[in-house]
Every structure is written in C-alpha cells, then in structure tokens.
Design a protein around this motif. Structure first.
Motif, PDB file in Angstrom:
ATOM      1  N   LYS A   4      12.280 -67.181  14.881  1.00  0.00           N
ATOM      2  CA  LYS A   4      13.106 -66.564  15.925  1.00  0.00           C
ATOM      3  C   LYS A   4      12.188 -66.067  17.029  1.00  0.00           C
ATOM      4  N   LEU A   5      12.479 -66.439  18.268  1.00  0.00           N
ATOM      5  CA  LEU A   5      11.607 -66.039  19.376  1.00  0.00           C
ATOM      6  C   LEU A   5      11.895 -64.588  19.785  1.00  0.00           C
ATOM      7  N   THR A   6      10.832 -63.904  20.191  1.00  0.00           N
ATOM      8  CA  THR A   6      10.960 -62.522  20.667  1.00  0.00           C
ATOM      9  C   THR A   6      10.831 -62.538  22.195  1.00  0.00           C
ATOM     10  N   VAL A   7      11.834 -61.963  22.853  1.00  0.00           N
ATOM     11  CA  VAL A   7      11.917 -62.028  24.321  1.00  0.00           C
ATOM     12  C   VAL A   7      11.837 -60.625  24.907  1.00  0.00           C
ATOM     13  N   LEU A   8      11.001 -60.477  25.923  1.00  0.00           N
ATOM     14  CA  LEU A   8      10.949 -59.238  26.707  1.00  0.00           C
ATOM     15  C   LEU A   8      11.656 -59.520  28.030  1.00  0.00           C
ATOM     16  N   ALA A   9      12.578 -58.631  28.436  1.00  0.00           N
ATOM     17  CA  ALA A   9      13.322 -58.917  29.673  1.00  0.00           C
ATOM     18  C   ALA A   9      13.416 -57.706  30.591  1.00  0.00           C
ATOM     19  N   ALA A  68      11.358 -50.983  20.028  1.00  0.00           N
ATOM     20  CA  ALA A  68      11.475 -52.270  19.307  1.00  0.00           C
ATOM     21  C   ALA A  68      10.391 -52.403  18.243  1.00  0.00           C
ATOM     22  N   ASP A  69       9.416 -51.508  18.304  1.00  0.00           N
ATOM     23  CA  ASP A  69       8.285 -51.541  17.380  1.00  0.00           C
ATOM     24  C   ASP A  69       7.525 -52.874  17.465  1.00  0.00           C
ATOM     25  N   VAL A  70       7.254 -53.297  18.706  1.00  0.00           N
ATOM     26  CA  VAL A  70       6.483 -54.526  18.923  1.00  0.00           C
ATOM     27  C   VAL A  70       5.319 -54.229  19.866  1.00  0.00           C
ATOM     28  N   SER A  71       4.314 -55.136  19.838  1.00  0.00           N
ATOM     29  CA  SER A  71       3.226 -55.051  20.817  1.00  0.00           C
ATOM     30  C   SER A  71       3.264 -56.332  21.648  1.00  0.00           C
ATOM     31  N   ALA A  72       2.432 -56.388  22.666  1.00  0.00           N
ATOM     32  CA  ALA A  72       2.428 -57.547  23.569  1.00  0.00           C
ATOM     33  C   ALA A  72       2.233 -58.852  22.798  1.00  0.00           C
ATOM     34  N   ALA A  73       1.449 -58.797  21.724  1.00  0.00           N
ATOM     35  CA  ALA A  73       1.157 -60.020  20.953  1.00  0.00           C
ATOM     36  C   ALA A  73       2.398 -60.572  20.255  1.00  0.00           C
ATOM     37  N   ASP A  74       3.436 -59.751  20.087  1.00  0.00           N
ATOM     38  CA  ASP A  74       4.667 -60.215  19.417  1.00  0.00           C
ATOM     39  C   ASP A  74       5.612 -60.954  20.360  1.00  0.00           C
ATOM     40  N   ILE A  75       5.383 -60.802  21.659  1.00  0.00           N
ATOM     41  CA  ILE A  75       6.334 -61.363  22.638  1.00  0.00           C
ATOM     42  C   ILE A  75       6.052 -62.863  22.839  1.00  0.00           C
ATOM     43  N   ASP A  76       7.132 -63.678  22.841  1.00  0.00           N
ATOM     44  CA  ASP A  76       6.990 -65.127  23.030  1.00  0.00           C
ATOM     45  C   ASP A  76       7.321 -65.572  24.450  1.00  0.00           C
ATOM     46  N   LEU A  77       8.241 -64.876  25.100  1.00  0.00           N
ATOM     47  CA  LEU A  77       8.551 -65.222  26.485  1.00  0.00           C
ATOM     48  C   LEU A  77       9.126 -64.028  27.234  1.00  0.00           C
ATOM     49  N   VAL A  78       9.078 -64.139  28.564  1.00  0.00           N
ATOM     50  CA  VAL A  78       9.524 -63.047  29.434  1.00  0.00           C
ATOM     51  C   VAL A  78      10.666 -63.557  30.309  1.00  0.00           C
ATOM     52  N   ALA A  79      11.769 -62.811  30.357  1.00  0.00           N
ATOM     53  CA  ALA A  79      12.892 -63.180  31.228  1.00  0.00           C
ATOM     54  C   ALA A  79      13.101 -62.077  32.256  1.00  0.00           C
ATOM     55  N   TYR A  80      13.602 -62.456  33.420  1.00  0.00           N
ATOM     56  CA  TYR A  80      13.850 -61.444  34.462  1.00  0.00           C
ATOM     57  C   TYR A  80      14.994 -61.910  35.348  1.00  0.00           C
ATOM     58  N   THR A  81      15.634 -60.954  36.033  1.00  0.00           N
ATOM     59  CA  THR A  81      16.733 -61.277  36.941  1.00  0.00           C
ATOM     60  C   THR A  81      16.170 -61.846  38.240  1.00  0.00           C
ATOM     61  N   GLN A  82      16.568 -63.080  38.554  1.00  0.00           N
ATOM     62  CA  GLN A  82      16.117 -63.682  39.821  1.00  0.00           C
ATOM     63  C   GLN A  82      17.080 -63.332  40.953  1.00  0.00           C
ATOM     64  N   GLY A  83      18.360 -63.111  40.649  1.00  0.00           N
ATOM     65  CA  GLY A  83      19.381 -62.772  41.641  1.00  0.00           C
ATOM     66  C   GLY A  83      20.739 -63.005  41.006  1.00  0.00           C
ATOM     67  N   PRO A  84      21.836 -62.768  41.698  1.00  0.00           N
ATOM     68  CA  PRO A  84      21.887 -62.101  42.992  1.00  0.00           C
ATOM     69  C   PRO A  84      21.699 -60.590  42.829  1.00  0.00           C
ATOM     70  N   GLY A  85      21.470 -59.928  43.956  1.00  0.00           N
ATOM     71  CA  GLY A  85      21.269 -58.481  43.918  1.00  0.00           C
ATOM     72  C   GLY A  85      20.591 -58.022  45.201  1.00  0.00           C
ATOM     73  N   LEU A  86      20.045 -56.805  45.147  1.00  0.00           N
ATOM     74  CA  LEU A  86      19.349 -56.246  46.305  1.00  0.00           C
ATOM     75  C   LEU A  86      17.932 -56.820  46.357  1.00  0.00           C
ATOM     76  N   ASN A  87      17.543 -57.273  47.534  1.00  0.00           N
ATOM     77  CA  ASN A  87      16.262 -57.985  47.665  1.00  0.00           C
ATOM     78  C   ASN A  87      15.077 -57.168  47.144  1.00  0.00           C
ATOM     79  N   GLY A  88      14.945 -55.932  47.634  1.00  0.00           N
ATOM     80  CA  GLY A  88      13.795 -55.105  47.243  1.00  0.00           C
ATOM     81  C   GLY A  88      13.787 -54.804  45.755  1.00  0.00           C
ATOM     82  N   SER A  89      14.954 -54.532  45.193  1.00  0.00           N
ATOM     83  CA  SER A  89      15.072 -54.229  43.761  1.00  0.00           C
ATOM     84  C   SER A  89      14.662 -55.443  42.931  1.00  0.00           C
ATOM     85  N   LEU A  90      15.185 -56.605  43.307  1.00  0.00           N
ATOM     86  CA  LEU A  90      14.850 -57.841  42.582  1.00  0.00           C
ATOM     87  C   LEU A  90      13.353 -58.111  42.656  1.00  0.00           C
TER      88      LEU A  90
END
Ligand code: KG4
Ligand code: ZN
Length: 337
Positions: A4-9, A68-90
């Motif tokens: 199971k992949l671990t995702v940071l978002a 989550a009781d994880v460290s950086a080494a446990d993370i498999d991928l990173v997700a983030y909001t690309q849009g839509p939304g406020l430009n500066g916030s995104l």
C-alpha cells in the motif's frame, strides 16, 4: 500482496492549509490549519490567505507526520492541489509540495481540487460508491452534478450558471447580518426554524443546470420590505428566515439531482464539497434512500470541507492510473475540470 502506497498531500486552494498522510485508502492524519484572519473582512482576502499559508504549512506538515507516525522515508509520493483556487494560495502549497518531493526524490502529483472532493468517497471508512455514480458537488466556488464513470473519467451533466450553492449560502447569510462563512451558521439556525415559513422565488433553469443569483434578489427584497414594516423582524424571525433560505437552496439541488437520476437511470448517488456538510442536505439525501431506493453516499464531516486527505486519495488514484506530474507544472487558478 501489493504494497500500500503512503501519500503525503497538501491542500491550499483557498484559506485553509491542509496537510494529510494516507496509506492506501486509510487516513493516517488529516491536519487543517484554519485561517481566522478573514472573518472580520466578510470574506477571504487573497493576499492574507497566501501569507497565512506560508506561516502554517511547516507546522501543519510536522503535525501531519507526527500524527501519522511516519517519517520522510515512509512517504512514496506527494500530491498537491494544482487548481482551481486563489493564485497566491495555490502557489504556496504547490511550490512547497514540489520542493519537498524533489528534495526526497519522490513523484509529485498535481490534483484538481473538485475531482478530489468527489474522489474523497474512495477514502476509508467507505464503502466506495459503485461505478458509475452521480455526485452532487457543492462548494463555495462550484456547484455541479457529475457522472463518475471511473476515478479518471468524470463528466459534468449540469452546473450552476451563476453563484455556487456555498456562495449563495454565504451571501444570504451576509444579508441576514451573519459573519463569514455563513453556510454553517444558516445550517445551525435552520435546525430550529420552519423551512416553510417564507417562500422565496426559485429561478427556473432548463435541464440539469441551476441558478442561485435570483434567490439573493428575492431574499433582499423580502428582508427590506419586512424590516421597513418592523425593524426587529430579523431578530425575531432569524431561525425561520434561515430555514426558509436553506429550504430554497436545497430545493433546487434536490430537484436537479432527482432529474439527473431520472435521466441517467443511475441510483448510486453521492454528495461532496463544503455544502455536503449541511445537515438538511444530508437528511434530504438519506431520505431518498428510503423513498426512492437510491444508494446514497454521505461523506464523513472531515471529508466534506476542504482537506488534504481528499487530495492524497485523488493523487494516489492518478498515480495508480499511470500518470504523474513534473516539477515545472504550474498552479492554475482556473484549472478546467
Ligand atoms: O469545499 P469548501 O470547504 O471550499 C471550497 O472549495 O469552496 O466549501 C466551502 C463552502 C462555503 O461556502 C461554506 O459556507 C459552505 O461550504 N459550507 C456550508 C456548510 N459547511 C460549509 N454550507 C451550508 N451548510 C454547512 N453546514
Ligand atoms: Zn473545496
């Protein structure tokens, strides 16, 4: 068995900074740093929002990793909001997420905020809706009826032509003298009011599209008239006005959702987005399971309003479908659906 992949978002489309960790469809942490600065301005001030994201993102990341009781080494991928939304916030969230991914040599997945509201239904505790399903997606910026054929095959069947449902809640609350965001306050007042007390004009739109701007005019004219006759009207009738306003908005949403079920023959029905936290909407949808045989999916409260667990789920489903982003992908305030 496949690992199971671990995702940071990261979620930063508007005024809340969200950081979450999921493993498979299980939420390990879902941290939200709310910004208090906007309430006194009656709405979100974009420049203040992006500054607050910068202040909140590192503490929120630390809290999400610890919980989550994880460290950086446990993370498999990173997700983030690309849009839509406020430009500066995104820009703050996306830049931070991509930098973190690059630093740890991980894939980064850009996510569409509204897709994520819908795909939150694939998070535990579930069970996820069966495909295809219909999703009424109602937030502060969007109101859509979406046919979900697969996690990466979403089709808009109808949408608002003007204000979003959440925006209508907030604008009508403002007319009633309530602070921003007024949606949850109307919800609370409506619970003790009579939704049939006053009837407001509901704009008629053909097909599955909707309109909410006429409702604002109707309520404004009504309140002006009543307050002229009796200056304490609103104070005396606050709960009944709130309940009647809520009943008008929910009436439109449920009418169109019913039409979508009739037109498509799909009885698997979900709600998503901030307004899906509304108790009246949740009750109206649940009632259809009893009366019309719909299979309904009502998300837990923590998955309704903006959060990063939904971004993580959408990122994971995107990655599993074989797609990922590159570091030069820019946030897009008007990212098409
Ligand atoms: O999805 P969301 O958190 O942010 C956007 O993507 O826009 O939705 C925020 C919207 C606001 O307009 C807020 O007033 C509304 O959702 N909202 C509600 C409730 N909770 C949040 N509206 C009605 N009843 C609620 N309980
Ligand atoms: Zn949202």
């Amino acid at each position: 068995m496949q690992k199971k992949l671990t995702v940071l978002a990261f979620e930063s489309s508007c005024d809340d900074t969200g950081v979450a960790v999921i493993r498979g469809n299980e939420v390990l942490s879902n941290v939200i740093a709310n910004q208090e600065v906007h309430a006194k301005f009656g709405g979100v001030v974009p420049e203040m929002a992006s500054r607050a994201h910068m202040q909140h993102v590192i503490p929120a990341l630390d809290a999400a990793m610890t919980e989550a009781d994880v460290s950086a080494a446990d993370i498999d991928l990173v997700a983030y909001t690309q849009g839509p939304g406020l430009n500066g916030s995104l820009l703050v969230g996306a830049t931070f997420a991509k930098t973190w991914a690059w630093q740890h040599q991980l894939p980064s997945i850009p996510v569409h905020h509204m897709h994520a509201h819908i795909l939150a239904h694939f998070l535990a505790p579930g069970p996820p809706p069966e495909l295809p399903f219909l999703c009424l997606t109602v937030s502060g910026g969007h109101t859509q009826i979406v046919r979900v054929n697969a996690p990466n095959d979403l089709q808009i069947l109808g949408a608002t032509r003007d204000d979003a449902a959440g925006e209508a809640f907030d604008k009508l609350a403002k007319l009633m003298g309530l602070p921003y965001p007024g949606g949850p306050l109307i919800d609370r007042l409506a619970a003790v009011g009579n939704g049939d007390a006053f009837r407001f004009a509901r704009p008629k739109v053909e097909g599955l599209d909707m309109s909410f701007s006429g409702l604002k005019t109707s309520v404004l004219q009504f309140l002006t008239r009543q307050m002229k006759a009796n200056p304490t009207f609103l104070a005396e009738q606050q709960a009944d006005v709130a309940a009647s306003v809520q009943s008008a908005i929910l009436g439109v949403l449920m009418e169109k959702l019913t039409l979508a079920v009739e037109q498509t023959g799909i009885r698997e029905v979900a709600i998503a987005g901030g307004v899906s936290a509304n108790k009246g909407l949740r009750a109206a949808l649940a009632a259809r399971a009893e009366t019309d045989g719909w299979t309904t999916h009502i998300p837990p409260m923590s998955h309704c309003t903006d959060n990063a667990a939904m971004i993580a789920m959408a990122g994971l489903l995107t990655f599993e479908s074989g797609s990922q982003g590159t570091l030069d992908i820019a946030p897009d305030p008007r990212l098409p659906f």
